[in-house]
Motif scaffolding. Structure first.
Motif, PDB file in Angstrom:
ATOM      1  N   LEU A  75      63.189   8.240  -3.787  1.00 61.21           N
ATOM      2  CA  LEU A  75      63.530   9.455  -3.043  1.00 61.21           C
ATOM      3  C   LEU A  75      63.212  10.743  -3.775  1.00 61.21           C
ATOM      4  CD1 LEU A  75      67.032   8.174  -2.044  1.00 61.21           C
ATOM      5  CD2 LEU A  75      65.246   8.719  -0.418  1.00 61.21           C
TER       6      LEU A  75
ATOM      7  N   SER B 184      68.177  13.424  -6.280  1.00 58.60           N
ATOM      8  CA  SER B 184      67.711  12.060  -6.022  1.00 58.60           C
ATOM      9  C   SER B 184      67.523  11.297  -7.328  1.00 58.60           C
ATOM     10  CB  SER B 184      66.384  12.086  -5.255  1.00 58.60           C
ATOM     11  OG  SER B 184      66.530  12.843  -4.078  1.00 58.60           O
TER      12      SER B 184
ATOM     13  N   THR C 175      65.023  14.721   1.375  1.00 53.17           N
ATOM     14  CA  THR C 175      66.261  14.215   1.942  1.00 53.17           C
ATOM     15  C   THR C 175      66.622  15.002   3.187  1.00 53.17           C
ATOM     16  OG1 THR C 175      66.923  13.743  -0.289  1.00 53.17           O
ATOM     17  CG2 THR C 175      68.647  13.645   1.364  1.00 53.17           C
TER      18      THR C 175
END
Ligand SMILES: Nc1nc2c(ncn2[C@@H]2O[C@H](COP(=O)(O)OP(=O)(O)O)[C@@H](O)[C@H]2O)c(=O)[nH]1
Ligand SMILES: [Mg+2]
Length: 291
Positions: free
Chosen positions: A79, A60, A89
């Motif tokens: 993220l 990320s 994720t």
């Protein structure tokens, strides 16, 4: 090893006098133009990059770093994994990248995959391998929520039974933390090899991003420009190459943006250099298989 030795301990590994790879450190605009010029021949086609790696490897952060470099300002790390190393994720999301003037997009996209922990069970690993095989072939649609306990069923409404060239993956990137690449991650390496086998069958090129080089070698923390002069890093790249089976010329060390508030031109240059090579490989694959 062992045994008595009267010799003095070896001095710390010096830097090589010359870098063993050339990086364009001083021409960000030129490199950006180069990156922008790598585009598929077919109108509307994008180069799709798929990232895979252990939880916390920096997947990320790499996406956020690429976003920041291309937009020329630091983007929010929306993220990034929490301090417990949990994967954030789960939903299959396609990341697009716009340049400075907002409404034009680069001709590539990146998909992240749900990270595995090194100690997860064999069945979880097998499920992930099967899911990634489907993603490589373009069967996984935007919004699919990965389930660590089971693999994707072809009956799922988020499965795309007739993927187009745009849905398929054109370059596979293994993201590996340089500090954690030890014999301890044997199982993760086996998973990489299983995924590679499918990528090889599909003729999809594979590369490695070796992250967190700032933590791995203090010489790069002092000056990112030292990266290709550091002997221990070159050795680490050779070790990764031998164990994962990806040639050294497809391994790119990077330092992602993680704590900084402002961009740094050397960090940018290293990220852009890796991105440029990844895009070239993806575009070559498209030209060779879909033109
Ligand atoms: N020092 C340093 N930290 C990094 C780097 N890349 C990622 N991180 C940090 O490592 C942690 C995990 O990164 P993340 O991108 O969430 O990993 P992911 O699980 O693979 O997506 C975060 O705290 C990041 O800030 C890097 O190149 N250098
Ligand atoms: Mg992540």
């Amino acid at each position: 090893m062992g045994g008595k030795s009267s010799s003095r301990p070896a001095p710390p590994s010096p830097l090589l006098s010359k870098p063993w790879r050339e990086i364009n450190w001083n021409d960000k605009q030129g490199t950006l133009q180069h990156v922008n010029a790598i585009r598929p021949k077919t109108e509307g086609q994008v180069i799709r990059i798929l990232l895979h790696g252990l939880v916390g490897a920096g997947k990320s952060s790499f996406i956020n770093s690429v976003k920041s470099v291309l937009q020329e300002r630091m983007c929010l790390p929306a993220l990034v994994a929490n301090s417990f190393g949990e994967s954030c994720t789960k939903k299959h999301t396609t990341h697009k990248f716009n340049n400075g003037n907002q409404d034009t997009f680069y001709h590539f996209v990146i998909n992240d995959t749900m990270g595995l922990s090194n100690d997860c069970s064999r069945s979880t690993r097998n499920n992930r391998v099967r899911d990634i095989e489907k993603a490589l072939k373009g069967h996984v649609s935007e919004g699919y929520t990965f389930n660590p306990e089971c693999r994707i069923s072809m009956d799922d409404p988020f499965v795309n039974l007739k993927p187009s060239a745009n849905d398929k993956v054109h370059v596979l990137v293994f993201v590996i933390d340089a500090n954690k690449f030890t014999p301890m991650i044997e199982k993760a390496v086996e998973t990489f090899q299983d995924i590679r086998e499918e990528a090889i069958r599909l003729n999809i090129p594979q590369v490695v991003l070796l992250t967190k080089i700032d933590e791995f070698c203090p010489e790069s923390q002092q000056d990112v420009k030292n990266v290709y002069k550091i002997k221990t890093l070159k050795e680490k790249m050779k070790e990764v190459s031998a164990r994962v089976g990806i040639p050294v010329n497809c391994i790119f060390p990077v330092k992602n943006y993680s704590e900084e508030m402002d961009l740094n031109s050397d960090t940018d240059a290293l990220i852009l250099s890796a991105l440029k090579h990844i895009l070239q490989l993806g575009n070559d694959h498209l030209n060779n298989h879909y033109a």
